[in-house]
Design a protein around this motif. Structure first.
Motif, PDB file in Angstrom:
ATOM      1  N   UNK A   1       0.582  -1.375   0.312  1.00 28.37           N
ATOM      2  CA  UNK A   1       0.314  -0.095  -0.205  1.00 28.37           C
ATOM      3  C   UNK A   1       1.117   1.458   0.256  1.00 28.37           C
ATOM      4  N   UNK A   2       0.529   2.127  -0.740  1.00 31.67           N
ATOM      5  CA  UNK A   2       1.089   3.413  -0.533  1.00 31.67           C
ATOM      6  C   UNK A   2       0.609   4.533   0.242  1.00 31.67           C
ATOM      7  N   UNK A   3       1.471   4.084   1.395  1.00 36.06           N
ATOM      8  CA  UNK A   3       1.151   5.818   2.362  1.00 36.06           C
ATOM      9  C   UNK A   3       0.284   6.920   2.126  1.00 36.06           C
ATOM     10  N   UNK A   4      -0.331   7.748   2.522  1.00 30.47           N
ATOM     11  CA  UNK A   4      -0.609   9.131   1.734  1.00 30.47           C
ATOM     12  C   UNK A   4      -1.523  10.225   3.251  1.00 30.47           C
ATOM     13  N   UNK A   5      -0.607  11.168   2.618  1.00 28.89           N
ATOM     14  CA  UNK A   5      -1.877  12.508   3.418  1.00 28.89           C
ATOM     15  C   UNK A   5      -2.441  13.428   2.100  1.00 28.89           C
ATOM     16  N   UNK A   6      -3.187  14.249   2.320  1.00 29.86           N
ATOM     17  CA  UNK A   6      -3.454  15.153   2.381  1.00 29.86           C
ATOM     18  C   UNK A   6      -3.414  16.324   2.307  1.00 29.86           C
ATOM     19  N   UNK A   7      -3.982  17.321   2.314  1.00 32.35           N
ATOM     20  CA  UNK A   7      -4.421  19.029   2.700  1.00 32.35           C
ATOM     21  C   UNK A   7      -5.251  19.398   1.172  1.00 32.35           C
ATOM     22  N   UNK A   8      -5.812  20.477   2.044  1.00 31.36           N
ATOM     23  CA  UNK A   8      -7.002  20.694   0.789  1.00 31.36           C
ATOM     24  C   UNK A   8      -5.881  22.048   0.027  1.00 31.36           C
ATOM     25  N   UNK A   9      -6.423  22.138  -0.954  1.00 32.81           N
ATOM     26  CA  UNK A   9      -5.644  23.184  -1.703  1.00 32.81           C
ATOM     27  C   UNK A   9      -5.517  25.170  -0.917  1.00 32.81           C
ATOM     28  N   UNK A  10      -7.208  25.102  -0.625  1.00 31.98           N
ATOM     29  CA  UNK A  10      -7.649  26.584  -0.460  1.00 31.98           C
ATOM     30  C   UNK A  10      -7.217  26.807   1.172  1.00 31.98           C
TER      31      UNK A  10
END
Length: 884
Positions: free
Chosen positions: A62-71
């Motif tokens: 599995x590819x570890x991932x996290x993210x944040x909204x562009x706004x």
């Protein structure tokens, strides 16, 4: 992290970009989010406290991932930058809809558009409004070091040449957010801010001449000498810094002012230890509160606060420049318009940082609004400035840099301006007819449809003709059954759908109107962007003049801040000169005084270190105020040589070239140095560098070792300061025995902190008086600190016993005061010489003379056969008598 083998097209794109930016977190744009993968995701999720998830698989995992909204990206960026991360912003370089329409295969084009690093920030949300944000580069050339630093958020660009010994002092003054330096260079406490230049593929020019050409080309000059005299190390460092800034901005050119060699400007030298001891810009807690800057800051704008911080951080050693500053704020202090001037400045925008974002293509409507507001404010300030002070006259000249631009921005920009251009509404109504028409079509659809409906009803003589919007057909005409046949006779009307009570028709003008309404929002946005770009272009055409206007606003704010301080009546203008005078009447510690509760008064004290007395020996108990007094006088020197008023009744100061403060104890465990080792290292720096024009404050030299060792070191340091360095100095100590040196050291004078006993209690008066302390009152201080009563009583018993013993045997005498370079003592007169001197040849008969000659020969033989003996000097005999 895995390699790209077997990766999906989008992940292969990620691997390719990551290979070019291994030391940065990738903010990889995917739709409305910036996604982070693999190790980046682990690091960011921990630093940002956001959920770590997984997306798909790579090589079976599995590819570890996290993210944040562009706004909300700026909020998260701020947190990552504060944690020391570098972030590469990977944007989508094409519109998804357009890519789909042309049948593009594979993932959207993406690439890094910017590297966000601690030293290259421009966004207000990522910066401290009142502090400069420097990125510095260091290069070595022929044994000398060159530094260059820039704040791309304001455009400042300066250089300086220094030695390896002086490097940390310059870095301490700058407190750079990021330092580009070779790995072998020792940066001490600034090492965590280092960017290893050897790991970066920077396009550096070849050699000194290449560096000079690169800087000159950046500023459109034929040669670097057009901007001043720069050494080879400065040129190399400057070119390195410019290359780094270009690399982090992905080719975008930050707006920088032409370079200035700070080394040619006289500055008061302070090493890193002195800066830390005096807490100039921040307290030991790392906050501005509790610092010298906070105690004197009366600025009302962000730019003014930054300039004041730079004055306090880098005091001058240049009498004409200091006199110009004093003359300017004294003129403001006496001006009846000072309060009006201050009220105007309270609305001053941060023009410099807005202009920087405009130059880098990151402008928002509010940045242009800041330029508009700054121009309007600047035009109002001119009449409020008194004339005759050269610095004020110079500051007033750039206050009307672009009148036509001011008019254009006043007409063009909406009030208030939106935060983002994408939000719409940045251009004011009435500025552009085309934009107004598109907005009207977009915003007034119902009114437009109703007007067109009335027009068509009159044209076709069908009063109840209606325009409706149909989900499949768009805008259509609906006519009642009685009017259908008549309408079918008009060729421009096409029957599209029959109804039970009438029919629906399309019309070319209605179809065109439908398309215009559908596309109105897009066209309005495009036109607004076009107009905004024109305003940006026009603003950049005046960039240099606008930058000068911003600098003038900041300077005026700092000068009015000083005038406000002086108007209180508690801060005065020091009399500065180029001699070696040092006289302070009723001086006060600005930080301590500012922290006192209402109603409490700070006890002022004098300080005189002018000839013949240049060295003050200060004794007295702990808690009596020695450290406060020491730092107080150093801080007054800093304020005076910053060109600012000082908290005193009067001050006369011959400019100080170097300031040293060794007050307080601290270890350096990371470097393996004990408290005493740190103390001795700082003491060595003072003794090697201080001179007759320097000012030195030292406290408790020698207290970190054995009592005899400590006293010997303290005495030797005191004698060296007096005899060799000849500095103006305050030497605080608990070794009261050193007071005896006043008889042997003519420029030394003893002072003490006044203490009184009242009804069995000790009262610290916080006054400095001439004389010497009789006791240290350490047991009393221990009692105040809450040490158990049993311990303090036992300590008193032991102390009294020790005092009785020492009175009887004097176990710790003062070491004999010996010259630093003792001359040999004259030989004692010999018996032969004594006999010769006693002879009177004229009174002797020949027989008597012959007899005396034989006697003298006998004496000479006896002396020649006697063993050689060493005779001690009187000083050593005195020392031996005391120690036996």
């Amino acid at each position: 992290m895995s390699d790209a083998t077997g990766a999906s097209p989008a992940m292969a794109q990620w691997f390719a970009i990551k290979a070019r930016h291994e030391d940065a977190l990738l903010f990889f744009r995917m739709g409305d989010f910036y996604e982070l993968f693999f190790a980046d995701a682990h690091a960011a999720s921990g630093a940002l406290d956001i959920a770590l998830t997984h997306r798909g698989q790579h090589q079976g995992q599995p590819i570890p991932m996290c993210g944040v909204p562009v706004s909300q990206a700026e909020t998260y960026l701020a947190r990552l930058i504060r944690r020391g991360f570098r972030v590469a912003i990977v944007e989508q370089l094409e519109d998804p809809a357009e890519a789909k329409a042309r049948g593009a295969k594979g993932p959207l084009k993406r690439d890094v558009v910017r590297l966000v690093t601690p030293g290259t920030l421009t966004e207000d949300s990522l910066l401290e409004a009142g502090r400069a944000n420097y990125c510095a580069a260091i290069r070595e050339h022929d044994g000398r070091l060159g530094l260059a630093w820039a704040d791309i958020s304001t455009g400042l660009f300066e250089t300086e040449a220094t030695s390896a010994a002086g490097l940390l002092a310059v870095l301490g003054r700058l407190d750079a957010a990021e330092i580009i330096a070779p790995p072998e260079l020792e940066l001490g406490p600034f090492a965590p801010k280092r960017v290893d230049i050897s790991r970066m593929a920077l396009a550096l020019p070849a050699g000194e001449e290449g560096a000079r050409r690169a800087i000159a080309h950046k500023f459109h000059a034929a040669s670097l000498e057009a901007f001043g005299d720069f050494t080879a190390p400065e040129a190399l460092a400057g070119a390195t810094l410019l290359a780094y800034l270009t690399a982090t901005q992905m080719g975008a050119e930050p707006r920088l002012s032409p370079p200035v060699s700070a080394g040619i400007q006289g500055r008061l030298a302070m090493d890193a230890a002195t800066r830390q001891s005096l807490e100039l810009l921040t307290s030991r807690a790392g906050e501005e509160a509790g610092s010298l800057l906070a105690s004197v800051k009366r600025t009302v704008s962000a730019a003014g606060a930054r300039l004041l911080a730079s004055w306090v951080s880098a005091p001058l050693y240049n009498l004409p420049s200091l006199t110009a500053r004093q003359t300017a704020w004294l003129a403001l202090r006496d001006s009846p318009r000072l309060d009006d001037l201050r009220d105007q400045l309270k609305g001053a925008p941060d023009m410099a940082r807005a202009l920087s974002r405009i130059a880098l293509g990151r402008a928002s409507p509010r940045d242009l609004a800041a330029i508009r507001a700054g121009l309007k404010l600047a035009a109002n300030l001119g009449p409020l400035l008194p004339q005759g002070a050269p610095l004020l006259d110079a500051a007033s000249r750039p206050l009307t840099p672009a009148p036509d631009l001011a008019v254009t921005l006043a007409r063009a920009l909406a009030e208030p301006a939106p935060l983002r251009l994408e939000d719409g509404g940045a251009i004011a109504p009435g500025f552009d007819e085309t934009l107004d028409a598109e907005r009207a079509l977009r915003d007034d659809t119902r009114q437009i449809i109703a007007a067109f409906q009335s027009e068509l009803a009159a044209r076709y003589s069908v009063p109840n003709l209606k325009i409706r919007h149909h989900a499949q057909l768009g805008y259509v005409l609906e006519a009642p059954s009685a009017a259908v046949e008549g309408l079918r006779a008009h060729p421009e009307l096409q029957l599209r759908q029959g109804m039970a009570n009438g029919a629906r028709f399309t019309h070319p003008e209605l179809a065109a109107l439908d398309q215009r309404i559908t596309e109105a929002a897009f066209r309005a946005g495009a036109r607004e962007r076009e107009l905004f770009a024109g305003l940006i272009h026009e603003t950049l055409a005046h960039a240099r003049a606008l930058a000068a206007c911003a600098e003038s606003l900041a300077l005026i704010d700092v000068l009015q801040s000083a005038a406000q301080l002086s108007r209180t009546g508690r801060f005065v203008c020091p009399a500065l000169s180029e001699d070696e005078s040092f006289e302070i009447e009723a001086g006060r510690h600005p930080v301590v005084e500012a922290a006192l509760p209402p109603g409490e008064r700070f006890i002022p004290n004098h300080a005189t270190l002018s000839a013949p007395q240049r060295l003050m020996l200060l004794t007295g108990p702990n808690m009596a105020g020695k450290s406060t007094y020491l730092r107080q006088n150093a801080l007054l020197v800093v304020l005076a040589q910053s060109g600012l008023p000082v908290p005193a009744a009067a001050m006369r100061l011959g400019l100080v070239d170097r300031l040293f403060s060794r007050v307080g104890a601290a270890d350096d465990l990371a470097s393996g140095r004990s408290t005493f080792m740190v103390e001795m290292t700082e003491t060595a720096a003072i003794l090697h560098q201080a001179g007759p024009k320097s000012f030195v404050i030292v406290d408790e030299i020698g207290r970190g070792t054995g009592t005899r060792d400590g006293l010997a070191i303290a005495q030797a340091v005191l004698e060296t300061l007096h005899n060799a360095n000849r500095s103006r100095a305050i030497f605080a100590t608990h070794f009261h025995e050193l007071v005896q040196l006043a008889e042997a050291l003519p420029r030394l004078k003893p002072f003490t902190m006044k203490v009184k006993e009242y009804r069995g209690e000790v009262v610290f008066m916080h006054e400095v008086v001439e004389g010497a302390a009789a006791r240290s009152w350490g047991v009393h201080v221990a009692r105040l600190a809450g040490v158990p009563e049993a311990v303090t009583k036992r300590a008193e018993t032991l102390l009294k016993a020790a005092e009785r013993t020492s009175a009887a045997s004097s176990p710790l005498p003062l070491f004999a005061s010996l010259p630093l370079a003792p001359e040999p003592a004259p030989p004692p007169p010999s018996p032969l010489a004594e006999q010769l001197l006693a002879l009177d040849p004229d009174a002797l008969t020949p027989r008597e003379a012959l007899a005396r000659l034989y006697e003298l020969r006998q004496t000479a033989r006896a002396m020649h056969s006697a063993p050689a003996q060493t005779r001690s000097s009187p000083a050593r005999d005195d020392f031996q008598a005391k120690t036996d």
